[in-house]
Motif scaffolding. Sequence first.
Motif: not given
Length: 211
Positions: A144-149
Amino acid sequence: MEIEVRAVEQGPYSMEFATEEVLAGPHVLKEVRRAEQDGFDAVVLDCMVDPVLRAARETVSIPVMAPGQSGLAVASVLGKRISVIGMRNGRQHLEEHIRAYGYADAVVSMHAVDVPPAELIESKPHCLPTIEFEIRRAIENHRAEVILLGCTAMSGYINHLRTSISVPIVEPMACAINMAVAMVTMGLSHSKLCYESLPKRGSAPGSIEII
């Protein structure tokens, strides 16, 4: 900029399943209409499953933004591989939204934090290690390059997570609020060719008033 928070007076305790969205829908739409009538410039729905978003945009002319759609849009410009850290309950509902919004190829994994939203708010020291563990698993196992809550109840964790995690952590409610501000600043709102207002109809005995 002035932000006012209004609670929906009736509806289910939580908003994790499609059934709860249906039950909450009339009450959410009532508050959306009231906001426009009271002179507000935009509305933001506070739930990651974007409850009755299309109906809300059909109901009013002012911009209506929601965390799920806004968060995915922001995450998609920060990296090509997005992981969503959400709730176990209602996971299928959120997955349907991801597909409908066109982000299925960008979301490489979804990870469930098996606690109710109320506990996320009330028991931060207990829940933080679980959230952090799932984020690290997303980075290590799914690149993963970006984490979205995946729940707006996680917003209280954002400051700590951004100091301990090396990739961007996207908090969806902040995305929705800032997008709403941007729409107002640019003088834009959703297209009524896409979100067409309901035509005037006659009423039948016992029918539900929707306008």
